[in-house]
Design a protein around this motif. Structure first.
Motif, PDB file in Angstrom:
ATOM      1  N   GLY A 108       0.829  -1.191   0.000  1.00 19.88           N
ATOM      2  CA  GLY A 108       0.000   0.000   0.000  1.00 19.88           C
ATOM      3  C   GLY A 108       0.861   1.238   0.000  1.00 19.88           C
ATOM      4  N   THR A 109       0.320   2.322   0.560  1.00 19.62           N
ATOM      5  CA  THR A 109       0.995   3.613   0.534  1.00 19.62           C
ATOM      6  C   THR A 109       1.693   3.901   1.858  1.00 19.62           C
ATOM      7  OG1 THR A 109      -0.494   4.581  -1.105  1.00 19.62           O
ATOM      8  CG2 THR A 109       0.621   6.113   0.365  1.00 19.62           C
ATOM      9  N   VAL A 110       2.913   4.400   1.758  1.00 17.07           N
ATOM     10  CA  VAL A 110       3.647   4.952   2.893  1.00 17.07           C
ATOM     11  C   VAL A 110       4.203   6.296   2.452  1.00 17.07           C
ATOM     12  CG1 VAL A 110       5.619   4.700   4.449  1.00 17.07           C
ATOM     13  CG2 VAL A 110       4.239   2.694   3.874  1.00 17.07           C
ATOM     14  N   VAL A 133      12.844   3.318  -6.139  1.00 18.17           N
ATOM     15  CA  VAL A 133      11.745   3.328  -5.167  1.00 18.17           C
ATOM     16  C   VAL A 133      10.718   2.318  -5.677  1.00 18.17           C
ATOM     17  CG1 VAL A 133       9.969   4.694  -4.024  1.00 18.17           C
ATOM     18  CG2 VAL A 133      12.126   5.781  -4.678  1.00 18.17           C
ATOM     19  N   ASN A 134      10.250   1.454  -4.801  1.00 11.58           N
ATOM     20  CA  ASN A 134       9.281   0.447  -5.228  1.00 11.58           C
ATOM     21  C   ASN A 134       7.890   0.769  -4.660  1.00 11.58           C
ATOM     22  OD1 ASN A 134       8.500  -1.925  -6.581  1.00 11.58           O
ATOM     23  ND2 ASN A 134       8.597  -3.097  -4.701  1.00 11.58           N
ATOM     24  N   TYR A 135       6.896   1.147  -5.526  1.00  9.10           N
ATOM     25  CA  TYR A 135       6.937   1.043  -6.972  1.00  9.10           C
ATOM     26  C   TYR A 135       6.513   2.391  -7.586  1.00  9.10           C
ATOM     27  CZ  TYR A 135       5.437  -0.412 -11.631  1.00  9.10           C
ATOM     28  OH  TYR A 135       5.275  -0.505 -12.977  1.00  9.10           O
ATOM     29  N   ASN A 177       3.973   3.738  -3.146  1.00 10.27           N
ATOM     30  CA  ASN A 177       2.935   2.706  -3.131  1.00 10.27           C
ATOM     31  C   ASN A 177       3.471   1.473  -3.857  1.00 10.27           C
ATOM     32  OD1 ASN A 177       0.557   1.146  -4.303  1.00 10.27           O
ATOM     33  ND2 ASN A 177      -0.497   2.538  -2.912  1.00 10.27           N
ATOM     34  N   ASN A 178       3.502   0.331  -3.163  1.00 10.16           N
ATOM     35  CA  ASN A 178       4.032  -0.902  -3.763  1.00 10.16           C
ATOM     36  C   ASN A 178       2.932  -1.909  -4.092  1.00 10.16           C
ATOM     37  OD1 ASN A 178       3.411  -1.754  -1.118  1.00 10.16           O
ATOM     38  ND2 ASN A 178       5.048  -3.281  -1.124  1.00 10.16           N
ATOM     39  N   THR A 179       1.684  -1.453  -4.206  1.00  7.35           N
ATOM     40  CA  THR A 179       0.583  -2.350  -4.536  1.00  7.35           C
ATOM     41  C   THR A 179       0.794  -2.954  -5.917  1.00  7.35           C
ATOM     42  OG1 THR A 179      -0.925  -0.994  -3.216  1.00  7.35           O
ATOM     43  CG2 THR A 179      -1.915  -2.534  -4.778  1.00  7.35           C
ATOM     44  N   ARG A 180       0.682  -4.281  -6.012  1.00  4.51           N
ATOM     45  CA  ARG A 180       0.788  -4.949  -7.307  1.00  4.51           C
ATOM     46  C   ARG A 180      -0.486  -4.688  -8.116  1.00  4.51           C
ATOM     47  NH1 ARG A 180       0.244 -10.023  -5.805  1.00  4.51           N
ATOM     48  NH2 ARG A 180      -0.230  -9.290  -3.701  1.00  4.51           N
ATOM     49  N   LYS A 181      -0.319  -4.425  -9.416  1.00  2.00           N
ATOM     50  CA  LYS A 181      -1.449  -4.094 -10.274  1.00  2.00           C
ATOM     51  C   LYS A 181      -1.335  -4.826 -11.603  1.00  2.00           C
ATOM     52  CE  LYS A 181      -1.590   0.572  -8.318  1.00  2.00           C
ATOM     53  NZ  LYS A 181      -1.381   2.007  -8.595  1.00  2.00           N
ATOM     54  N   LYS A 182      -2.484  -5.097 -12.189  1.00  2.00           N
ATOM     55  CA  LYS A 182      -2.536  -5.850 -13.429  1.00  2.00           C
ATOM     56  C   LYS A 182      -1.771  -5.162 -14.551  1.00  2.00           C
ATOM     57  CE  LYS A 182      -5.776  -7.622 -16.909  1.00  2.00           C
ATOM     58  NZ  LYS A 182      -7.199  -7.744 -17.330  1.00  2.00           N
ATOM     59  N   ASN A 183      -1.872  -3.854 -14.645  1.00  2.00           N
ATOM     60  CA  ASN A 183      -1.285  -3.124 -15.764  1.00  2.00           C
ATOM     61  C   ASN A 183       0.049  -2.476 -15.411  1.00  2.00           C
ATOM     62  OD1 ASN A 183      -3.262  -3.726 -17.668  1.00  2.00           O
ATOM     63  ND2 ASN A 183      -4.583  -2.080 -16.955  1.00  2.00           N
ATOM     64  N   GLU A 184       0.790  -3.118 -14.525  1.00  2.00           N
ATOM     65  CA  GLU A 184       2.124  -2.624 -14.183  1.00  2.00           C
ATOM     66  C   GLU A 184       3.158  -3.700 -14.488  1.00  2.00           C
ATOM     67  OE1 GLU A 184       2.846   0.322 -13.599  1.00  2.00           O
ATOM     68  OE2 GLU A 184       1.001   1.265 -12.926  1.00  2.00           O
ATOM     69  N   ILE A 185       4.437  -3.346 -14.304  1.00  2.00           N
ATOM     70  CA  ILE A 185       5.547  -4.241 -14.596  1.00  2.00           C
ATOM     71  C   ILE A 185       6.495  -4.254 -13.396  1.00  2.00           C
ATOM     72  CG2 ILE A 185       7.485  -4.690 -16.122  1.00  2.00           C
ATOM     73  CD1 ILE A 185       5.991  -3.157 -18.291  1.00  2.00           C
ATOM     74  N   TRP A 193       9.667 -11.531  -2.856  1.00  2.00           N
ATOM     75  CA  TRP A 193       9.061 -10.629  -1.874  1.00  2.00           C
ATOM     76  C   TRP A 193       8.898  -9.246  -2.489  1.00  2.00           C
ATOM     77  CZ3 TRP A 193       7.555 -12.979   2.522  1.00  2.00           C
ATOM     78  CH2 TRP A 193       7.046 -12.180   3.551  1.00  2.00           C
ATOM     79  N   ASN A 194       7.716  -8.687  -2.339  1.00  2.00           N
ATOM     80  CA  ASN A 194       7.438  -7.371  -2.901  1.00  2.00           C
ATOM     81  C   ASN A 194       7.892  -6.287  -1.921  1.00  2.00           C
ATOM     82  OD1 ASN A 194       6.451  -5.356  -4.586  1.00  2.00           O
ATOM     83  ND2 ASN A 194       4.395  -5.458  -3.736  1.00  2.00           N
ATOM     84  N   PHE A 195       9.206  -6.175  -1.768  1.00  2.00           N
ATOM     85  CA  PHE A 195       9.760  -5.186  -0.838  1.00  2.00           C
ATOM     86  C   PHE A 195       9.301  -3.780  -1.227  1.00  2.00           C
ATOM     87  CE2 PHE A 195      13.020  -8.572  -0.388  1.00  2.00           C
ATOM     88  CZ  PHE A 195      13.000  -8.701   0.999  1.00  2.00           C
ATOM     89  N   GLY A 196       8.738  -3.043  -0.288  1.00  2.00           N
ATOM     90  CA  GLY A 196       8.296  -1.686  -0.551  1.00  2.00           C
ATOM     91  C   GLY A 196       9.257  -0.665   0.022  1.00  2.00           C
ATOM     92  N   GLY A 197       9.219   0.552  -0.542  1.00  2.70           N
ATOM     93  CA  GLY A 197       9.967   1.636   0.065  1.00  2.70           C
ATOM     94  C   GLY A 197      11.008   2.276  -0.824  1.00  2.70           C
TER      95      GLY A 197
END
Length: 614
Positions: A108-110, A133-135, A177-185, A193-197
């Motif tokens: 999500g968002t930080v 920065v991810n993502y 914001n590191n939320t995974r989305k259908k239309n992203e890469i 691991w979807n490391f955020g930040g």
């Protein structure tokens, strides 16, 4: 409720396609800069309250409830519902997941915030530079938006307008914001691991009003390298790009160790150069010679250590500096398993690449995204060849023009940063993408774009094979367009047992070098049993013993292998409660930093190959 959810997603998707990205400033280590690494404040914002109002519209820039606004209360009657203060602090660079238990699975968002002072001359420009920065990133300074960037593994920068920058107490806010989305890469489905930040360095880069934006310098690819060796004369070419047209200017290129000092006239905002040198030592594993190159315009001087080499294919061989070379590789994720965190520092690179050297590898596949700059710089100095990849991974929306545009942008950002790294010999445009006509056209565009941006390296993609009654067929149509055919296979792990490799047959449609970009089996470090017991170190060692026997029977275009993977790494897909517990256990090294039995099996194979080539 459903209407709000749809509207929210639509707004966020539309926002994600905004791009205020500017041309990347390269070689920032040679420039005047101020580090913004260290302790930042943060706000966790799962509802995106600081970004969207209650009608799910992006807040106005001067909205006092927006989280990019300084929450300092100016009047006691003021209502402020956010703040940046202790104990809500976080370290930059670094992923948020490893810094506090509450972040472990958070997507999500930080909001990140810090203040800084900066005194610059009137004729200087200032850029805010992020290593990665991810993502999705939105950057604000003193309440003004500087820009937006999408992509979790490439560098980007924004110029700070002079009327926004203050000498004292600048209020910097970065929404991540590191939320995974259908239309992203990459898209929704990952096996890491979807490391955020803010995972890499942040700097203020200070440059002259007119400055060198980027440059490339390399061996002229049209020369016959064997002839050049015999003559002891080599052609070098390059390009310098400026931030704006600078009439009547001169660019100087200097390589002191080669006694080279040349001047070139700028035309518009760039200049091209070429020259001939003698006594040049070519970069290669075992002799990773680097030369200090200085490029000057006016009072600005940039210095960088650069190696010169030529990578190409000839029929079924990969040639480095005109000689066939076998790629003794290993795949690496950008992760320090002992700390369960994203790797980023020079020390991290020395740890990971040091293990690759221990394995007697001469090549690393940096999967599945561009790694931090320390990795390729250390690879330069250690003499490790590098496969660098954009995260076009598994299933994407290959029909979307916006997704293709995003992929091209990430490709360009990867190449822009590392085009002067001798170690990088392969650009990869993706991994295990499902075959279809639409996907192949999508990937072809990336291959052509890569060649347009840089024709001094090979281009590939990690493809899949299909098994028909024990015959493995490599006929992915994308192989027609790649320089080498690279495939991932797991015979004995995802199908059958390791000794099934004894009867496996291979058919390759393409008369090109064949590279095994992945193969491997899982083992929990320290778990020992007989070799037929899954998850034991003995099973993993048996797997590689049988794979090596099979590789020795490969067609004569077999040019290398990069087993999956150097170390165990975190993945929420891996949920066996006894052997995985959220870890992909295919590492040759476990999560405590201990080498498994399979490590030594592969090391022996690489020693044998090296001895045979010598």
């Amino acid at each position: 409720m459903k209407t709000y959810k749809i509207a929210f997603l639509a707004i966020f998707l539309s926002i994600s396609f905004l791009s205020a990205q500017e041309d990347l400033i390269t070689n920032i280590d040679s420039r005047k800069k101020v580090s913004l690494n260290g302790t930042w404040n943060y706000i966790i914002d799962p509802y995106n309250t600081g970004f969207l109002d209650y009608h799910l519209k992006e807040r106005q820039e001067d909205d006092r409830e927006a989280y990019w606004q300084d929450p300092t209360i100016k009047d006691k009657t003021e209502r402020i519902e956010h703040g940046y203060q202790m104990p809500y602090t976080i370290q930059v660079p670094g992923d948020w997941n490893s810094q506090d238990e509450k972040f472990l699975y958070y997507e999500g968002t930080v909001w990140y915030q810090r203040n800084f002072d900066l005194d610059v001359a009137q004729d200087e420009r200032v850029y805010l530079y992020f290593g990665a920065v991810n993502y999705e990133t939105h950057v604000y300074l003193n309440g003004k938006k500087l820009g937006t960037h999408n992509g979790g593994f490439t560098a980007f920068n924004f110029e700070i307008p002079k009327d926004v920058l203050k000498e004292k107490d600048n209020f910097l806010v970065v929404m991540v914001n590191n939320t995974r989305k259908k239309n992203e890469i990459p898209s929704l489905n990952l096996d890491w691991w979807n490391f955020g930040g803010i995972t890499r360095n942040v700097s203020l880069v200070i440059v002259p009003e007119k400055f060198i934006q980027s440059y490339s310098i390399n061996l002229d690819q049209d020369q016959d390298i064997q002839s050049s060796k015999k003559r002891n004369r080599f052609k070098i070419e390059g390009t310098v790009h400026l931030n704006k047209p600078v009439p009547f200017s001169i660019v100087t290129v200097e390589i002191p160790a080669l006694k080279l000092h040349e001047e070139y006239k700028v035309e518009g905002d760039s200049c091209r150069f070429n020259f001939e040198v003698k006594d040049l030592k070519l970069w290669a594993p075992g002799s990773p010679k680097l030369y200090q190159v200085a490029i000057r315009m006016g009072e600005e001087e940039l210095k960088e250590n650069i190696g010169f080499r030529k990578i190409e294919t000839s029929g079924k061989d990969v040639l480095l500096n005109g000689e066939p070379i076998f790629l003794r590789g290993v795949c690496i994720h950008e992760e320090i398993p002992q700390d369960m965190r994203r790797a980023y520092s020079r020390e991290d690179a020395l740890t990971l690449l040091g293990w690759a050297v221990d394995l007697n590898a001469n090549m690393v596949r940096l999967a599945h995204y561009p790694h931090n700059e320390n990795m390729v710089k250390i690879a330069d100095s250690l003499g490790l060849m590098v496969w660098s990849e954009i995260p076009v991974y598994w299933a994407l929306n290959f029909e979307s023009d916006e997704v293709l545009k995003n992929a091209k942008t990430q490709l360009e950002e990867m190449i822009s940063r590392d085009k002067n790294r001798a170690s990088v010999v392969i650009w990869s445009v993706g991994n295990e993408t499902p075959v279809s006509a639409t996907r192949t056209e999508f990937m072809k565009e990336l291959i052509f774009k890569s060649k347009e941006l840089d024709d001094t390296r090979l281009v590939s993609a990690a493809l899949q094979v299909h098994n028909i009654d024990g015959t493995f067929i490599i006929d992915d149509p994308l192989g027609e367009f790649t320089d080498i055919v690279s495939v991932n296979e797991y015979l004995g792990w995802y199908g059958g047992l390791p000794d099934d490799a004894q009867t496996a047959k291979w058919e390759v449609t393409y008369d090109k070098p064949l590279f095994f970009s992945e193969t491997g089996a899982g083992a929990k470090g320290g778990f020992h049993a007989d070799k037929t017991t899954r998850w034991s170190e003995e099973y993993q060692a048996w797997f590689f013993e049988e794979q090596i026997k099979m590789m020795k029977r490969m067609p004569d275009n077999y040019c290398g292998i990069a087993p999956w993977i150097l170390t165990d790494f975190r993945s929420p897909r891996r949920n066996n409660p006894e052997y995985q517990e959220g870890w992909n256990r295919k590492g040759l090294i476990d999560d405590k930093g201990n080498k498994k039995e399979a490590f030594y099996v592969l090391e022996d194979y690489y020693d044998e190959i090296e001895a045979r080539q010598d």
